[in-house]
Design a protein around this motif. Structure first.
Motif, mmCIF file in Angstrom:
data_model
loop_
_atom_site.group_PDB
_atom_site.id
_atom_site.type_symbol
_atom_site.label_atom_id
_atom_site.label_comp_id
_atom_site.label_asym_id
_atom_site.label_seq_id
_atom_site.Cartn_x
_atom_site.Cartn_y
_atom_site.Cartn_z
ATOM 1 N N ILE A 199 6.920 25.998 -7.008
ATOM 2 C CA ILE A 199 6.156 25.039 -6.202
ATOM 3 C C ILE A 199 5.214 24.236 -7.085
ATOM 4 N N SER A 200 4.592 24.900 -8.059
ATOM 5 C CA SER A 200 3.706 24.187 -8.990
ATOM 6 C C SER A 200 4.466 23.137 -9.787
ATOM 7 N N LEU A 201 5.647 23.482 -10.245
ATOM 8 C CA LEU A 201 6.458 22.509 -10.985
ATOM 9 C C LEU A 201 6.834 21.320 -10.101
ATOM 10 N N ALA A 202 7.160 21.590 -8.826
ATOM 11 C CA ALA A 202 7.493 20.498 -7.901
ATOM 12 C C ALA A 202 6.296 19.586 -7.674
ATOM 13 N N ALA A 203 5.102 20.172 -7.544
ATOM 14 C CA ALA A 203 3.894 19.357 -7.366
ATOM 15 C C ALA A 203 3.611 18.519 -8.615
ATOM 16 N N LEU A 204 3.825 19.100 -9.799
ATOM 17 C CA LEU A 204 3.594 18.355 -11.041
ATOM 18 C C LEU A 204 4.590 17.205 -11.186
ATOM 19 N N VAL A 205 5.847 17.449 -10.829
ATOM 20 C CA VAL A 205 6.859 16.387 -10.902
ATOM 21 C C VAL A 205 6.501 15.243 -9.963
ATOM 22 N N THR A 206 5.923 15.561 -8.795
ATOM 23 C CA THR A 206 5.502 14.512 -7.866
ATOM 24 C C THR A 206 4.437 13.622 -8.484
ATOM 25 N N ILE A 207 3.532 14.230 -9.256
ATOM 26 C CA ILE A 207 2.499 13.428 -9.930
ATOM 27 C C ILE A 207 3.119 12.596 -11.034
ATOM 28 N N LEU A 208 4.078 13.167 -11.753
ATOM 29 C CA LEU A 208 4.706 12.445 -12.861
ATOM 30 C C LEU A 208 5.661 11.352 -12.370
ATOM 31 N N ILE A 209 6.350 11.604 -11.247
ATOM 32 C CA ILE A 209 7.316 10.637 -10.701
ATOM 33 C C ILE A 209 7.010 10.475 -9.216
ATOM 34 N N PRO A 210 6.134 9.564 -8.824
ATOM 35 C CA PRO A 210 5.722 9.455 -7.410
ATOM 36 C C PRO A 210 6.873 9.226 -6.442
ATOM 37 N N TYR A 211 7.910 8.506 -6.864
ATOM 38 C CA TYR A 211 9.022 8.189 -5.962
ATOM 39 C C TYR A 211 9.803 9.437 -5.555
ATOM 40 N N SER A 212 9.676 10.507 -6.316
ATOM 41 C CA SER A 212 10.416 11.743 -6.027
ATOM 42 C C SER A 212 9.666 12.659 -5.063
ATOM 43 N N ILE A 216 0.827 -1.206 0.000
ATOM 44 C CA ILE A 216 0.000 0.000 0.000
ATOM 45 C C ILE A 216 0.861 1.255 0.000
ATOM 46 N N ARG A 217 1.989 1.226 0.720
ATOM 47 C CA ARG A 217 2.799 2.420 0.929
ATOM 48 C C ARG A 217 4.037 2.491 0.049
ATOM 49 N N THR A 218 4.340 1.425 -0.666
ATOM 50 C CA THR A 218 5.538 1.414 -1.492
ATOM 51 C C THR A 218 5.304 2.191 -2.780
ATOM 52 N N HIS A 219 6.283 3.017 -3.153
ATOM 53 C CA HIS A 219 6.188 3.765 -4.402
ATOM 54 C C HIS A 219 6.617 2.869 -5.568
ATOM 55 N N PRO A 220 5.868 2.886 -6.655
ATOM 56 C CA PRO A 220 6.252 2.069 -7.813
ATOM 57 C C PRO A 220 7.433 2.678 -8.553
ATOM 58 N N THR A 221 8.108 1.835 -9.306
ATOM 59 C CA THR A 221 9.161 2.346 -10.195
ATOM 60 C C THR A 221 8.501 3.101 -11.342
ATOM 61 N N LEU A 222 9.308 3.854 -12.073
ATOM 62 C CA LEU A 222 8.766 4.660 -13.161
ATOM 63 C C LEU A 222 8.145 3.774 -14.238
ATOM 64 N N ALA A 223 8.796 2.650 -14.536
ATOM 65 C CA ALA A 223 8.277 1.741 -15.558
ATOM 66 C C ALA A 223 6.958 1.124 -15.112
ATOM 67 N N GLU A 224 6.877 0.696 -13.849
ATOM 68 C CA GLU A 224 5.631 0.114 -13.336
ATOM 69 C C GLU A 224 4.519 1.144 -13.290
ATOM 70 N N TYR A 225 4.871 2.385 -12.953
ATOM 71 C CA TYR A 225 3.869 3.447 -12.837
ATOM 72 C C TYR A 225 3.197 3.713 -14.178
ATOM 73 N N TYR A 226 3.996 3.880 -15.223
ATOM 74 C CA TYR A 226 3.414 4.206 -16.527
ATOM 75 C C TYR A 226 2.878 2.973 -17.251
ATOM 76 N N SER A 227 3.313 1.786 -16.884
ATOM 77 C CA SER A 227 2.757 0.565 -17.485
ATOM 78 C C SER A 227 1.361 0.271 -16.965
ATOM 79 N N ASN A 228 1.042 0.747 -15.753
ATOM 80 C CA ASN A 228 -0.267 0.494 -15.143
ATOM 81 C C ASN A 228 -1.089 1.776 -15.006
ATOM 82 N N MET A 229 -0.829 2.728 -15.844
ATOM 83 C CA MET A 229 -1.533 4.004 -15.796
ATOM 84 C C MET A 229 -3.038 3.790 -16.000
ATOM 85 N N ASN A 230 -3.845 4.490 -15.202
ATOM 86 C CA ASN A 230 -5.300 4.386 -15.339
ATOM 87 C C ASN A 230 -5.901 5.752 -15.661
ATOM 88 N N ALA A 231 -7.231 5.800 -15.746
ATOM 89 C CA ALA A 231 -7.919 7.031 -16.164
ATOM 90 C C ALA A 231 -7.731 8.150 -15.153
#
Length: 330
Positions: free
Chosen positions: A96-109, A32-47
């Protein structure tokens, strides 16, 4: 050996069952709390995540557009002494907006981006203090214009504990102490956040063990810096009351209120709401996405408030009018 004896040997004891249940609970918590890797994140992208990235990108572009408009106006209406720190102050919100957007794009960061948001307040405090004294020329000019008038220091966030303290007359030594109270934030908190980032990405277990010990130092540093800035705003407002200094200070305070305090509160409160599914698009990914979309919306509103606050002074126009009057007299 018959079948019943084989079954008895394979049969688990109550202790083994409890150990297995404990391991299953730990594995479920980690998933539940583990961040996915970038490949796993975009491979399982949902709506939901696709829509969040789209909305987050639009909000970031809107924030940058507001920022560009504000900077363009400052370049036309402010002279260089005020222009540079003013542009530095309104630059906090698109970063700050760019940092928030990067968090959405790369959850592990997320922790690194959260640190960037925190750093914006640490940097914004000293810049804002420089800007305040640029409005009156310098600290020496302020001392001359103030003419020894006393100033109250019972301002938030220390208004309750400072009721017994008398009013003070700003002197060179007291202004120096005030300057150190603000400038300690980037050095003190910057060192702490650097250590916390190293621990978080190198040794997560040690990070969770020592994290609570750093919180009192961070809180004390923020309270000290904000208190000094509030007193300085009160001092300069007496001389430049039409510059909307309190509104500018409030825009700066919203950085720490929304990006630090709100972030920490929502990060725990949203655990009571079941979101997401199994790893990799789990509860943590959904939770961070919701928080950062909220921050993106709020940064657009704060940018608009800052644009309104920094409409004054219109320094260049005033200087040009004064020059025209001088030429007319000649």
């Amino acid at each position: 050996m018959n079948a019943s004896e084989d079954w008895n040997q394979l049969e688990l004891t109550p202790e083994d069952n409890s150990n297995l249940n404990l391991k299953d609970g730990i594995n479920e918590t980690l998933s539940i709390r583990t961040h996915p890797t970038l490949a796993e994140y975009y491979s399982n992208m949902n709506a939901f995540l696709t829509l969040a990235i789209f909305v987050g990108t639009l909000l970031t572009i809107l924030n940058i557009s507001i920022y560009s408009t504000t900077v363009s106006r400052m370049r036309r209406h402010l002279n260089k002494p005020l222009r540079t720190p003013s542009i530095g102050m309104v630059s906090l919100y698109p970063i700050i907006s760019l940092a928030a957007l990067v968090t959405i794009l790369i959850p592990y960061s997320w922790f690194m981006c959260h640190t960037v948001m925190h750093v914006m307040f640490m940097v914004g405090g000293p810049i804002f203090r420089i800007l305040l004294f640029r409005y009156v020329g310098s600290e020496q000019n302020y001392a001359k214009e103030n003419a020894g008038e006393a100033v109250q220091i019972n301002t938030p966030p220390c208004c309750c504990c400072c009721l017994c303290l008398p009013m003070i007359v700003p002197t060179k030594a007291k202004l120096c102490i005030s300057r150190y109270m603000v400038w300690q934030m980037p050095f003190w908190q910057g060192s702490i956040m650097l250590v916390m980032n190293i621990l978080y990405y190198r040794d997560r277990q040690l990070y969770h063990q020592v994290m609570l010990f750093f919180i009192p130092f961070i809180v004390a540093s923020i309270v000290m810096g904000v208190w000094s800035l509030q007193v300085t705003v009160r001092m300069i407002t007496k001389l430049r009351g039409d510059y909307q200094l309190r509104k500018k200070m409030f825009c700066l305070q919203l950085v720490v209120m929304l990006c630090k305090l709100q972030y920490l509160i929502l990060y725990d409160q949203l655990d009571s709401i079941q979101m997401g599914g199994e790893y990799p698009i789990n509860h943590t990914v959904y939770k961070q996405t919701v928080i950062n979309i909220l921050i993106l919306v709020e940064m657009v509103l704060v940018s608009m408030m800052a644009q309104s606050a920094y409409r004054v002074p219109i320094q260049v126009q005033i200087d040009e009018i004064q020059k025209d009057h001088q030429v007319t007299r000649i």
